[in-house]
Design an enzyme around this catalytic site. Structure first.
Site, short mmCIF file in Angstrom:
data_model
loop_
_atom_site.label_atom_id
_atom_site.label_comp_id
_atom_site.label_asym_id
_atom_site.label_seq_id
_atom_site.Cartn_x
_atom_site.Cartn_y
_atom_site.Cartn_z
N GLU A 1 33.08 40.39 29.52
CA GLU A 1 34.03 40.73 30.59
C GLU A 1 34.66 42.10 30.35
OE1 GLU A 1 38.15 38.84 32.50
OE2 GLU A 1 37.43 38.19 30.53
N LYS B 1 35.50 38.51 40.85
CA LYS B 1 36.13 37.26 40.40
C LYS B 1 37.01 36.66 41.49
CE LYS B 1 38.77 35.34 36.52
NZ LYS B 1 39.52 35.66 35.29
N CYS C 1 35.51 34.78 32.79
CA CYS C 1 36.62 34.24 32.01
C CYS C 1 36.85 32.77 32.33
CB CYS C 1 37.87 35.10 32.22
SG CYS C 1 39.24 34.71 31.12
#
Length: 538
Positions: free
Chosen positions: A297, A359, A412
């Site tokens: 990430e 995301k 994540c």
């Protein structure tokens, strides 16, 4: 035998007869002990103590008299909240480590955050236990009602506001890969029902009922546990999974979070990724095979799309039939300047961007600040980067490589949410999780995160590729078996073959609906039974 009977009754009586501050302290302590069933400890056996103790405390505190539903709920809610507070404080204390990365700015917030999160999350546990307490009795069905109540509120916790299903009670068996296989049938919340029901059942041994009936309940629970473990063992024992025609290289650079955004280290960090990408093949790598290199990430400390020179150098570092999938921050013009996204990029051999995912589920206070004007007036801002927070992507999206392998990116903590394929147009070949757990050091956090991501593989029947900055990076097959991994804070590479996916699972087809319906019906039937009982008494 009389001496033994006295000894066996001593533990239940301690909790049945406790009151006042002693009961409150015992309840919170049982919740705290329950967290030791989670990674990295995986002491599943503690559940055989803590859940029965919760039942005994409810037995001793809840008044079963007719017409006292509100009082029963209040009593159950209070005990459930205390149990949940102890559980979440013990299981999530490590979030405080994030506030020490930039201690000069955020250390003062650490005690508030470490306490505030358990206070809020425990409301759901209190609600679940309070719901069960409304229908409490001296019968075995109270165990099923407790399991149903906590299942429903665990599900609520995963959906209310942005949702936070971290450390749902179903993860209490994550240390047993065979038992965890049940997630392929019923998912995480089905495991929550199973864990609470099975591990609470020994509480009936203290009931004032014939021993034969008490023994029968425990035997049924033991058989259920054996059946689930047996199913899992058979599923794991079945023919080993074949591999796909794609190799994976995972890069774990182990860059300290304090160094990640230092401008003077920008070029050094980027060069580290390029050098590791170009390193000679090892492990299970196959020469001449299509290959995917995966960086974690927000891997590089700059905006890739605004650095054509960086994209060119990435293209040069990739060999033939090789593509890069990396987490990176993306910017685009917005109403008030630039909008920033936490993204995943697919980059081809010529340095061209072939696909992007933004995301969808952002971390509160880590990537955006809820109620921002109010909280910023108190000095509270986002923790997770140099930008003024991130914008959320539109929806989950399957990306495809040039070799036609499809994958679902999860950035994540998106990997902690069950139903990861909900809203996705097609079932991909594998799951891909990029993350940066460096914020949490060597605490239980990264271990819990890995275990929760692994359960997504079991639920969906899809292999999981996981790249983490400081660990724990891993290749996990569609049954949740770890094929290869790197230890926490180990700088290194994983060269592995991509495991094949399995056929769609029962959970993948039906999702959470069957478990939620069963839990709801248990509560409804318990309500009808109590209503009839109260009517007869009156």
């Amino acid at each position: 035998m009389q001496w033994l009977s006295h000894r066996l009754s001593a533990l239940p009586n301690t909790f049945l007869l406790a009151w006042g501050w002693q009961r409150r302290l015992l309840c919170a302590a049982c919740g705290a002990l329950t967290a030791f069933a989670l990674p990295p400890y995986d002491f599943t056996f503690v559940l055989l103590v803590t859940f029965p103790c919760l039942v005994w405390m409810l037995d001793g505190a809840v008044d079963p008299a007719p017409g006292k539903r509100v009082q029963r709920f209040r009593t159950g809610f209070a005990l459930g909240w205390l149990f949940g507070f102890g559980y979440f404080l013990s299981g999530l204390w490590w979030i405080g480590a994030a506030f020490l990365v930039e201690a000069e700015r955020f250390a003062w917030l650490m005690p508030f955050a470490v306490l505030a999160m358990p206070v809020g999350l425990a409301l759901f546990t209190g609600l679940g236990v309070g719901l069960a307490a409304i229908f409490w009795s001296d019968q075995f069905r109270r165990i099923l009602v407790l399991a149903a109540g906590l299942t429903l509120t665990d599900w609520l916790r995963g959906h209310v506001l942005t949702g936070f299903p971290w450390n749902a009670f179903g993860y209490g068996v994550s240390g047993s890969l065979s038992v965890s296989q049940a997630a392929s049938l019923v998912g995480l919340y089905g495991l929550t029902f199973f864990v609470v029901a099975v591990f609470s059942t020994p509480a009936v041994l203290a009931d004032a009922r014939p021993f034969r009936q008490r023994k029968a309940a425990v035997v049924v629970a033991a058989v259920a546990l054996a059946a689930v473990a047996g199913y899992g063992a058979v599923r794991l024992w079945q023919t080993a999974l074949p591999v796909a025609d794609l190799d994976i290289r995972i890069v774990q650079p182990s860059i300290d979070q304090k160094d990640k955004w230092r401008p003077e280290l920008r070029d050094e960090i980027f060069q580290t990724f390029l050098d590791m990408t170009e390193a000679p093949l090892g492990g299970a790598a196959r020469v001449g095979q299509p290959r995917m290199v995966v960086w974690p990430e927000s891997a590089v400390p700059f905006l890739l799309t605004q650095e054509p020179g960086a994209l060119f150098r990435i293209g040069q570092s990739l060999g033939d039939k090789t593509e890069l999938v990396t987490g990176a921050i993306r910017a685009e013009p917005g109403m008030r300047g630039a909008d920033y996204f936490n993204s995943v990029f697919v980059i081809g051999t010529e340095g061209t961007v072939q696909g992007i995912y933004d995301k969808v589920r952002l971390v509160p206070f880590g990537e955006y600040v809820p109620f921002k004007p109010l909280l910023e007036s108190l000095g509270i801002s986002n923790l997770a980067g140099p930008m003024d927070g991130f914008e959320a992507g539109y929806q989950p999206r399957v990306l495809t490589t040039s070799e036609s392998f499809s994958f679902l990116p999860m950035i994540c903590y998106e990997a902690i949410f069950p139903g990861s394929l909900d809203g996705v147009s097609r079932r991909p070949d594998f799951l891909l999780n990029v993350t940066n757990d460096a914020w949490f050091g060597r605490t239980p956090g990264p271990y819990q995160h890995l275990a929760q991501a692994r359960l997504r593989a079991i639920e969906t029947g899809l292999p999981l590729i996981r790249a983490a900055n400081t660990g724990i990076s891993a290749v996990i097959d569609a049954k949740g078996q770890v094929v290869a991994k790197l230890a926490i804070f180990e700088k290194g590479l994983i060269d592995s073959k991509l495991p094949q996916r399995l056929d769609n699972t029962l959970y993948g087809i039906f999702g959470d609906l069957p478990v939620l319906v069963i839990s709801f019906l248990i509560v409804v039937f318990a309500g009808f039974y109590q209503y009839n009982r109260d009517s007869r008494v009156n």
